[in-house]
Design an enzyme around this catalytic site. Structure first.
Site, short mmCIF file in Angstrom:
data_model
loop_
_atom_site.label_atom_id
_atom_site.label_comp_id
_atom_site.label_asym_id
_atom_site.label_seq_id
_atom_site.Cartn_x
_atom_site.Cartn_y
_atom_site.Cartn_z
N TYR A 134 0.84 -1.20 0.00
CA TYR A 134 0.00 0.00 0.00
C TYR A 134 0.88 1.25 0.00
O TYR A 134 0.64 2.21 -0.73
CB TYR A 134 -0.93 0.01 1.22
CG TYR A 134 -1.68 1.31 1.39
CD1 TYR A 134 -2.87 1.55 0.69
CD2 TYR A 134 -1.21 2.30 2.25
CE1 TYR A 134 -3.54 2.75 0.83
CE2 TYR A 134 -1.89 3.50 2.40
CZ TYR A 134 -3.05 3.72 1.69
OH TYR A 134 -3.72 4.92 1.82
N SER A 151 -2.80 12.92 8.05
CA SER A 151 -3.78 12.67 6.99
C SER A 151 -5.19 12.51 7.56
O SER A 151 -5.38 12.00 8.68
CB SER A 151 -3.41 11.40 6.22
OG SER A 151 -4.45 11.00 5.35
N GLN A 190 -4.03 17.48 6.96
CA GLN A 190 -4.44 17.36 5.56
C GLN A 190 -5.91 16.97 5.49
O GLN A 190 -6.36 16.07 6.20
CB GLN A 190 -3.58 16.31 4.85
CG GLN A 190 -4.00 15.98 3.43
CD GLN A 190 -5.02 14.84 3.37
OE1 GLN A 190 -5.10 14.00 4.27
NE2 GLN A 190 -5.82 14.83 2.32
N TYR A 231 -9.43 16.22 2.91
CA TYR A 231 -10.11 16.02 1.63
C TYR A 231 -11.47 16.68 1.73
O TYR A 231 -12.10 16.68 2.80
CB TYR A 231 -10.31 14.54 1.33
CG TYR A 231 -9.07 13.74 1.10
CD1 TYR A 231 -8.34 13.87 -0.08
CD2 TYR A 231 -8.61 12.83 2.05
CE1 TYR A 231 -7.19 13.13 -0.30
CE2 TYR A 231 -7.46 12.08 1.83
CZ TYR A 231 -6.76 12.24 0.66
OH TYR A 231 -5.62 11.50 0.44
N THR A 288 -5.80 18.47 -0.09
CA THR A 288 -5.37 17.63 -1.21
C THR A 288 -6.41 17.72 -2.31
O THR A 288 -7.58 17.39 -2.11
CB THR A 288 -5.18 16.17 -0.77
OG1 THR A 288 -4.10 16.11 0.16
CG2 THR A 288 -4.86 15.28 -1.95
N ARG A 336 -5.24 1.09 -7.95
CA ARG A 336 -3.91 0.56 -7.63
C ARG A 336 -4.00 -0.96 -7.66
O ARG A 336 -4.56 -1.58 -6.75
CB ARG A 336 -3.47 1.09 -6.26
CG ARG A 336 -3.39 2.62 -6.26
CD ARG A 336 -3.59 3.24 -4.90
NE ARG A 336 -3.89 4.66 -5.03
CZ ARG A 336 -4.31 5.43 -4.03
NH1 ARG A 336 -4.49 4.90 -2.82
NH2 ARG A 336 -4.58 6.70 -4.23
N LYS A 373 -2.27 20.84 -2.11
CA LYS A 373 -1.39 19.77 -2.56
C LYS A 373 -1.98 19.10 -3.80
O LYS A 373 -3.18 18.83 -3.86
CB LYS A 373 -1.21 18.73 -1.46
CG LYS A 373 -0.30 17.55 -1.81
CD LYS A 373 -0.11 16.65 -0.59
CE LYS A 373 0.80 15.46 -0.90
NZ LYS A 373 0.08 14.44 -1.68
N HIS A 413 0.84 12.88 -6.32
CA HIS A 413 0.32 11.92 -5.34
C HIS A 413 1.20 10.67 -5.28
O HIS A 413 0.71 9.55 -5.08
CB HIS A 413 -1.13 11.54 -5.65
CG HIS A 413 -1.97 11.31 -4.43
ND1 HIS A 413 -2.82 12.26 -3.92
CD2 HIS A 413 -2.08 10.25 -3.60
CE1 HIS A 413 -3.44 11.78 -2.85
NE2 HIS A 413 -3.00 10.56 -2.63
N ARG A 448 0.26 7.73 -7.48
CA ARG A 448 -0.85 6.89 -7.03
C ARG A 448 -2.19 7.33 -7.62
O ARG A 448 -3.22 6.75 -7.29
CB ARG A 448 -0.93 6.91 -5.50
CG ARG A 448 0.28 6.29 -4.85
CD ARG A 448 0.35 6.61 -3.36
NE ARG A 448 -0.78 6.08 -2.61
CZ ARG A 448 -0.90 4.81 -2.21
NH1 ARG A 448 0.04 3.92 -2.53
NH2 ARG A 448 -1.94 4.41 -1.51
#
Length: 400
Positions: free
Chosen positions: A26, A108, A129, A131, A157, A166, A253, A277, A280
């Site tokens: 990961y 995060s 951070q 979202y 972000t 992924r 970011k 990122h 990713r």
């Protein structure tokens, strides 16, 4: 006899042995064919350092400021999801190591330890951070919690409104919902150090979601909720209500285009992070270091430009600084150290990069990280010829 650890690659190898495969990969993997993941490293390796001699570099200074905050070196720890699954209490350990080293740490939204848990365990203010989720109420609540925890900066972000696939995560069972396989179970059982750290951890689920949805003890339930929450309707105008909630330092970011950098500058953002990122998200996007100079040229006199994208050494950091970045962020390197040795491993990563940066500055004739000559780097042309990359020639410590 244990081999000495001399670089971040050694810590990565150790983490690979100690962290269950699903969680190690990961941290280690990228999206789709991982072309951008590989490009981040290849582009940095394609830049050569320009050796200078007969320069007085006896007293070198690495100290700087990042968004107005003193830092012992131009480095910060990037926000990384599931950090506490690399090593129990990983977010707390990372924040402690960063505080001791005198550099910023960014927590995060997708952390295992919550904002409040990290705040209670660490005296030094950290960044948070965020979202923007479909549930805007949840985003507002996160920002208020970050403010209550005295976070010194908010990092939005912007490049994960739709999640890139992924492949390795799916194969390892980190899909939505996660797959529990015999291989995963046996793999975890074979990692006693990791298992012991998890048993002692203050949290083993997404700490910031506690109280927000039912059954927060289930990673499956939480992963399903999160996957539905990334918001593709996010627009620049949404910064207005974020600013109403957050009067402090604001960082965006995920910038890879000078046009987006100019918009951020026009809207009064304090800093941007040039980032793909970690390879990713959009596979096929350019390496972060390839677009950094054009973004610095576009907005470097109006805001701070930070760099994220493949830093594994002090040499990598020096290259980013020479391209105009105020500081670099480490994600993968941080997670390798954490997975290998816990807090001590994070400290070791930071100190490895610090020493490598200091030595590399000396050998390129530089004595002050705040006044680096941009001609310390060369870029290889397709024909193999080395070309100096420079926007100014101040000579650094050599003076000529």
């Amino acid at each position: 006899m244990t081999s000495p650890i001399t670089n971040v690659a050694d810590l990565r190898a150790l983490a690979r042995r100690r962290v269950p495969r699903a969680f190690f990969e990961y941290a280690d993997c990228g999206s789709y064919d991982e072309a951008t993941l590989r490009a981040n490293r290849a582009a940095l390796e394609h830049i050569a350092l320009r050796q200078r001699v007969m320069c007085n570099v006896d007293n070198r200074s690495l100290t700087t400021e990042i968004i107005g905050q003193p830092a012992s070196m131009p480095l910060a720890i990037a926000p990384t999801g599931l950090t506490g699954l690399q090593h129990g209490g990983g977010e707390i350990l990372g924040a402690r190591a960063a505080a001791k080293a005198g550099i910023p740490f960014c927590l995060s939204t997708m952390s295992i330890c919550s904002i409040e848990q990290v705040h209670a365990a660490v005296d030094t203010p950290f960044w948070f951070q965020v979202y923007v989720m479909r549930d805007r109420g949840f985003t507002r609540d996160l920002i208020r919690r970050a403010k209550a925890a005295d976070c010194s900066a908010l990092m939005l972000t912007a490049d994960l409104t739709v999640q890139g696939q992924r492949h390795r995560e799916i194969k390892n069972g980190l899909s939505v919902p996660p797959r529990i396989t015999l291989r995963n179970i046996l793999d975890m059982a074979s990692k006693p150090r990791w298992a012991w750290s998890m048993l002692r951890a203050p949290s083993r689920s997404f700490g910031n979601l506690q109280g927000r949805i039912d059954n927060t003890d289930s990673l499956t339930t939480l992963a399903q909720w999160i996957a539905k929450q990334f918001d593709p309707t996010l627009e620049w105008k949404d910064l207005e209500w974020i600013r109403e909630l957050w009067p402090g330092k604001l960082i965006i970011k995920g910038i890879l285009d000078p046009r987006d950098a100019r918009i951020a500058a026009d809207l009064g953002v304090d800093a941007i992070v040039v980032s793909n990122h970690g390879g990713r998200q959009l596979d096929g996007a350019p390496a972060s270091i390839e677009v950094l100079p054009s973004i610095v040229q576009a907005v470097g006199d109006r805001m701070e430009v930070l760099f994220d994208g493949g830093i594994l050494s002090g040499q990598d950091l020096l290259k980013a600084l020479a391209c105009g970045a105020r500081a670099g962020l480490i994600g993968k390197a941080f997670l390798y150290g954490l997975g290998a040795l816990g807090e001590a491993g994070v400290t070791q990563v930071i100190e490895l990069i610090r020493r490598e940066l200091s030595v590399s500055m000396a050998l390129t004739g530089q004595s002050d990280v705040r006044r680096l000559a941009s001609d310390v780097i060369w870029r290889k042309a397709p024909d193999g010829v080395l070309n100096i990359v420079s926007t100014r020639f101040d000579g650094g410590a050599c003076g000529r």
